[in-house]
Design an enzyme around this catalytic site. Structure first.
Site, short mmCIF file in Angstrom:
data_model
loop_
_atom_site.label_atom_id
_atom_site.label_comp_id
_atom_site.label_asym_id
_atom_site.label_seq_id
_atom_site.Cartn_x
_atom_site.Cartn_y
_atom_site.Cartn_z
N THR A 231 0.81 -1.23 0.00
CA THR A 231 0.00 0.00 0.00
C THR A 231 0.84 1.27 0.00
OG1 THR A 231 -1.78 -1.11 1.14
CG2 THR A 231 -1.74 1.26 1.33
N ASP B 287 2.17 -7.23 -4.33
CA ASP B 287 1.31 -7.18 -3.16
C ASP B 287 1.89 -8.24 -2.23
OD1 ASP B 287 -1.86 -6.41 -2.41
OD2 ASP B 287 -1.05 -8.20 -1.44
N SER C 240 0.72 -10.33 -0.41
CA SER C 240 0.06 -11.65 -0.44
C SER C 240 0.83 -12.61 -1.35
CB SER C 240 -1.37 -11.54 -0.95
OG SER C 240 -2.05 -10.56 -0.22
N CYS D 222 -4.03 -18.19 21.01
CA CYS D 222 -4.15 -16.87 21.65
C CYS D 222 -3.07 -15.94 21.10
CB CYS D 222 -3.96 -17.00 23.16
SG CYS D 222 -5.18 -18.04 23.94
N1 ASP Z 1 -2.41 -5.78 0.39
C1 ASP Z 1 -1.36 -4.91 0.83
C2 ASP Z 1 -0.10 -5.75 0.97
O1 ASP Z 1 0.11 -6.38 1.95
C3 ASP Z 1 -1.75 -4.26 2.12
C4 ASP Z 1 -0.73 -3.29 2.68
O2 ASP Z 1 0.29 -2.97 2.12
O3 ASP Z 1 -0.98 -2.80 3.76
O4 ASP Z 1 0.68 -5.76 0.07
#
Ligand code: ASP
Length: 346
Positions: free
Chosen positions: A16, A60, A62, A281
Site C-alpha cells: 500500500t 502485493d 500476499s 491466543c
Molecule cells: N495488500 C497490501 C499488501 O500487503 C496491504 C498493505 O500494504 O498494507 O501488500
C-alpha cells in the site's frame, strides 16, 4: 575530521505504501518508486545518502514467498558494506512473515534491517506512510560509538519499533496495525526515539554476517477447532511430502483428548513429521505440562513452540528444514531461541 554522512538503502517490494488509486476502477495499484520519493520531499532534508532498489514488478505482499526473501537477502548481502542500514518497504499483510524469515536468514546481523509500510498510500493526505518511512530511515541510520543502535530485523509501525520475529498484524483498519505481544518494543517513538538497549540483541563482532537462502515449504499450519473431523485431520497429516506441522492449539497448548486425535498425532511423529504446538491466543505461551490435554500431546511426540508467533514458527521450521538438518536437530532448534524469537523460560 570529516565524518561520513549516514547511508541507507531503501528497498521497495510493493504494498500500500507505494500504491495509487486507479482513476477508472478505484482499485489500488502499484506505482513507480520514483513517485514515492516525489511524495516525500522531506527525505531530501536528511543529510543522509539514500539509495533505492525497487522490485520489478512490485508485489502485493500476499504474493510474498521464500524466493522473494532470498532476493531481499541477496540485495542486503551485496550492499552490506556500503550502507549503515536497510529499510524495506513491504505490504503489511505478510510483513511479519518476511521479518521473521529475514531474522533467521541474516545470521549475526550487525546493521539494522527495518521493515515498514502503511495502511494508507503515501500519496494520500492522511497517510501514515510518511511518518513510518521517515522514522524507519532514522532508525536504520542510528549509531552510537560507531555501532548500529539496533542491529536487528525489526518492524517499525506507528510508534513502536518491534523485533520482527515477534510481531503479528492485528488490525486491517487502524494505523497501529502490528503488535509484539510477547516481547516489549525495542524502541518507542514520540518526540524522541527511546531505545531499550537491554532488549536488543547484538552480534558477535568477531564474525561476519552470514546470509542463508534455503527453505523447505513442506509444512502446514493446522488450527484446532471444536468439531474437527478425523478423516480430514488424518488426510492432512498424510499429505504427500509433508515434513512439519504447526499445531495451533487452545489456550496454553491444549487439544482434544479424543483417542483418534492423539493416535493420529503419534503416528505422524512416528513417521518423522515434526509437530510444533503454539497457542491460538495472540498473547502468552504454551505450557504443555499444565493440563492433562497438553501432557497427552507431549506423549504423542509434539514439541512446544513456547510463545512463538505463527509467523515465526512457520518460517523457522521452513528455514531449518531447508538446511537438511536431522529430525532430532530440528526438534532441538525449534525449542531453542536462535534470534530472540521465543522466550524459553516462559
Ligand atoms: N495488500 C497490501 C499488501 O500487503 C496491504 C498493505 O500494504 O498494507 O501488500
Amino acid at each position: 575530521m570529516i565524518t561520513k554522512s549516514p547511508s541507507v538503502l531503501l528497498i521497495y517490494t510493493g504494498g500500500t505504501i507505494g500504491m495509487i488509486q486507479n482513476a477508472e476502477t478505484g482499485a489500488l495499484e502499484n506505482f513507480n518508486f520514483d513517485h514515492l520519493l516525489k511524495h516525500v520531499p522531506e527525505l531530501k532534508r536528511f543529510n543522509y545518502h539514500i539509495a533505492s532498489y525497487q522490485f520489478d514488478p512490485p508485489i502485493d505482499s500476499s504474493d510474498m514467498e521464500p524466493k522473494a526473501w532470498a532476493k531481499l537477502v541477496k540485495i542486503i548481502n551485496y550492499n552490506y558494506d556500503y550502507f549503515d542500514g536497510f529499510v524495506i518497504l513491504h505490504g503489511t499483510d505478510t510483513m511479519a512473515y518476511t521479518a521473521s524469515a529475514l531474522s533467521f536468514m541474516l545470521e549475526n546481523l550487525s546493521k539494522p534491517v527495518i521493515l515498514t509500510g502503511s495502511q494508507l498510500p503515501i500519496g494520500m493526505l492522511r497517510t501514515d506512510g510518511k511518518e513510518n518511512l521517515i522514522t524507519s530511515i532514522e532508525i536504520a541510520a542510528a549509531k552510537q560509538d560507531g555501532k548500529a543502535i539496533v542491529p536487528e530485523v525489526c518492524i517499525f509501525f506507528e510508534n513502536h519499533l518491534m523485533r520482527g520475529n515477534r510481531t503479528t498484524k492485528i488490525n486491517a483498519e487502524n494505523f497501529n496495525a502490528f503488535r509484539s505481544f510477547n516481547y516489549p518494543p525495542l524502541a518507542r517513538v514520540g518526540i524522541h526515539i527511546k531505545y531499550e538497549p537491554s532488549r536488543i540483541i547484538y552480534p558477535d563482532e568477531s564474525k561476519p554476517m552470514k546470509p542463508h537462502y534455503l527453505f523447505d515449504t513442506n509444512v502446514v499450519i493446522l488450527t484446532l477447532f471444536p468439531g474437527m473431523q478425523e478423516g480430514i485431520v488424518s488426510s492432512i497429516l498424510r499429505s504427500a511430502g509433508l515434513k512439519a506441522v504447526i499445531l495451533k492449539t487452545f489456550g496454553s497448548g491444549n487439544a482434544p483428548q479424543k483417542e483418534w486425535f492423539i493416535r493420529e498425532l503419534k503416528e505422524a511423529t512416528n513417521r518423522g513429521i515434526i509437530i510444533v504446538n503454539i497457542t491460538q491466543c495472540a498473547s502468552g505461551a504454551v505450557e504443555m505440562e499444565r493440563y492433562e490435554t497438553g501432557i497427552q500431546l507431549l506423549q504423542a511426540g509434539v514439541i512446544s513452540g513456547f510463545d512463538s508467533t505463527p509467523e515465526s514458527a512457520v518460517t523457522k521450521l521452513m528455514f531449518l528444514l531447508g538446511h537438511n538438518l536431522s529430525y532430532k536437530e530440528i526438534r532441538y532448534r525449534m525449542r531453542t531461541s536462535i534470534v530472540g524469537e521465543i522466550t524459553r523460560n516462559s
